[in-house]
Design a protein around this motif. Structure first.
Motif, short mmCIF file in Angstrom:
data_model
loop_
_atom_site.label_atom_id
_atom_site.label_comp_id
_atom_site.label_asym_id
_atom_site.label_seq_id
_atom_site.Cartn_x
_atom_site.Cartn_y
_atom_site.Cartn_z
N ASP A 1 -0.24 10.03 -5.00
CA ASP A 1 0.95 9.67 -5.52
C ASP A 1 1.44 8.31 -4.75
N LYS A 2 1.61 8.48 -3.36
CA LYS A 2 1.77 7.39 -2.37
C LYS A 2 0.86 6.26 -2.46
N TYR B 1 2.30 4.66 -5.97
CA TYR B 1 3.34 3.85 -5.66
C TYR B 1 3.27 2.45 -5.08
N SER C 1 3.48 -1.10 -6.70
CA SER C 1 4.47 -2.03 -6.47
C SER C 1 3.92 -3.60 -6.03
N ASN D 1 10.51 -0.39 -10.34
CA ASN D 1 9.27 -0.12 -11.03
C ASN D 1 9.26 -0.81 -12.54
N THR E 1 5.87 0.67 -14.14
CA THR E 1 4.94 1.95 -13.46
C THR E 1 5.49 3.17 -14.17
N PRO F 1 4.74 6.61 -12.58
CA PRO F 1 4.16 7.57 -11.72
C PRO F 1 3.77 8.94 -11.98
#
Length: 127
Positions: free
Chosen positions: A13-14, A17, A21, A50, A66, A68
């Motif tokens: 997930d990180k 992100y 971005s 996002n 995005t 997520p």
């Protein structure tokens, strides 16, 4: 690496992100440069963290955002809605359409060109 799809790095997930971005920023910078060079009268606006709304002279809009939970990038253009899934590595990012397998920035260039009424190229920025 994802053993089911060699060459594709699994991302958490990180990482999604960060990659998402970076992609949105790249799109913003590329469109702003194209607008300056070609006088397209584009308005590129960030909505929240996002979502990018790209407003064209003819009042049409392309939305890039995005997703997520799905680790996808979604694009809504005049030509339809598209979902792009991660298919690259952190060193070589790649997002492919879930239906056609086409690459996101190539598709986005095509959609933006159609809506701007002249050729645009949105690509990776070379360091």
């Amino acid at each position: 690496m994802n053993p089911n799809n060699s060459g594709v790095e699994t991302i958490d997930d990180k990482q999604f992100y960060q990659l998402g971005s970076n992609l949105l920023r790249l799109i913003e910078v590329a469109l702003e440069a194209a607008d300056d060079a070609l006088d397209l009268d584009l308005d590129v606006e960030r909505q929240g963290g996002n979502v990018i709304n790209i407003h064209f002279r003819d009042k049409s809009v392309i939305v890039v955002n995005t997703q997520p939970p799905l680790h996808e990038i979604w694009v809504a253009a005049k030509s339809g809605g598209y979902h792009y899934r991660w298919a690259g590595t952190v060193a070589q990012p790649l997002w492919l359409d879930t239906k056609t397998g086409k690459e996101l920035l190539s598709d986005l260039s095509e959609f933006a060109s159609a809506q701007a009424g002249q050729p645009l190229k949105i690509g990776l920025i070379k360091s």
